[in-house]
Scaffold this active site. Structure first.
Site, PDB file in Angstrom:
ATOM      1  N   ALA A  70       0.841  -1.190   0.000  1.00 47.37           N
ATOM      2  CA  ALA A  70       0.000   0.000   0.000  1.00 47.37           C
ATOM      3  C   ALA A  70       0.878   1.241   0.000  1.00 47.37           C
ATOM      4  CB  ALA A  70      -0.916  -0.001   1.220  1.00 47.37           C
ATOM      5  N   GLY A 114       0.297  -5.191   0.792  1.00 44.11           N
ATOM      6  CA  GLY A 114      -0.893  -5.224  -0.037  1.00 44.11           C
ATOM      7  C   GLY A 114      -0.669  -5.899  -1.375  1.00 44.11           C
ATOM      8  N   GLU A 117      -1.082  -9.460  -0.675  1.00 42.42           N
ATOM      9  CA  GLU A 117      -2.499  -9.724  -0.429  1.00 42.42           C
ATOM     10  C   GLU A 117      -3.301  -9.709  -1.730  1.00 42.42           C
ATOM     11  OE1 GLU A 117      -3.531  -8.057   3.929  1.00 42.42           O
ATOM     12  OE2 GLU A 117      -2.534  -6.603   2.623  1.00 42.42           O
ATOM     13  N   GLU A 137       3.779  -5.537   7.547  1.00 47.03           N
ATOM     14  CA  GLU A 137       3.039  -4.459   8.223  1.00 47.03           C
ATOM     15  C   GLU A 137       3.412  -4.304   9.692  1.00 47.03           C
ATOM     16  OE1 GLU A 137       0.519  -5.569   4.663  1.00 47.03           O
ATOM     17  OE2 GLU A 137       1.764  -6.634   6.136  1.00 47.03           O
TER      18      GLU A 137
END
Length: 263
Positions: A70, A114, A117, A137
């Site tokens: 992200a 992300g 993911e 994270e």
């Protein structure tokens, strides 16, 4: 035949026969995933999913990164109310869950946070030898919140998922293959051709059957065995209402190639 269908600052899309290809396109940020990109990605996924001439979707990045995670620069000052009221993750990252056609990720370089993911949300992951997977994270006092703590244990088991999430461990492509995170590993130079060939093969099969298989396999993650078996059996029975299934069986008996109408 390659058809360029849409250009966006953050993604590029094209069609290769019955394959819709989406390329993440923020090279300066190693394809870091911001709202603009995820909005565009969701729109492209839904467009290909609704296109009767597309049978499978391929999502890829660059040679250096599938997606490096992200975009932290835009998140740093957000408050709880910003993300809660704005539907962060839910509003656009989850669009991929609506896609009924097979989605294949072709991953080279970094698939971090992300990006990892997003790959996990796809149905098949083809990894280049350079691919690296991690959910780091924890280093930011955050947690994997785009399905990482849920999809990763289902892919690699609790022990490996805990290790990756709690220690930010980075998996090489070979480790990811051994642990069941990816479907196959190929040399970097062969990634795009291999993934496109696979997507083309899949897209050549009967689309209703592909959709039924995807639904059934996903059901295995989300229900008991007895409920999953019942769902599978009903999907099998439904194949006998499909003209493609009868064409497939008749073609097999006649020793010829089937001609599917995706009906």
């Amino acid at each position: 035949m390659v058809t360029h269908t849409m250009t966006n600052r953050t993604i590029l899309t094209e069609t290769h026969g019955r394959v819709g290809l989406i390329r993440l396109n923020r090279p300066a940020q190693l394809n870091a995933l911001n709202d603009e990109l995820m909005d565009a990605l969701g729109a492209a996924l839904l467009a290909f999913d609704g296109n009767a001439d597309v049978g499978a979707i391929l999502v890829t990045g660059s040679d250096k990164a599938f997606a490096a995670g992200a975009d932290i620069a835009v998140m740093a000052d957000w408050t709880y109310m910003d993300v809660y009221q704005g539907g962060f993750i839910t509003r656009n990252w989850e669009t991929i869950r609506q896609v009924r056609k097979p989605v294949i990720a072709a991953v080279a370089g970094y698939a971090m946070g992300g990006g990892c993911e997003l790959a996990l949300a796809c149905d098949i992951i083809v990894a280049a030898e350079s691919a690296k997977f991690a959910l780091p994270e924890i280093k930011l006092a955050m947690l994997p919140g785009a399905g990482g703590t849920q999809r990763l244990p289902r892919a690699v088991g609790k022990a490996k998922a805990m290790d990756m999430c709690l220690s930010a461990r980075v998996l090489s492509a070979q480790e990811a293959d051994r642990y069941g995170l990816v479907s196959r590993v190929v040399p970097d130079a062969e990634l795009q051709n291999t993934a496109l060939k696979l997507a083309t093969q899949i897209a050549g099969y009967s689309l209703p059957a592909l959709m039924a298989i995807k639904e059934s396999v996903n059901r295995a993650h989300e229900s008991s065995l007895s409920e999953g078996i019942l769902f599978e059996r009903r999907e099998l029975h439904a194949r006998f209402a499909s003209s493609d299934a009868h064409e497939g069986m008749q073609a097999f008996l006649g020793k010829r190639q089937p001609v599917f109408q995706h009906r």
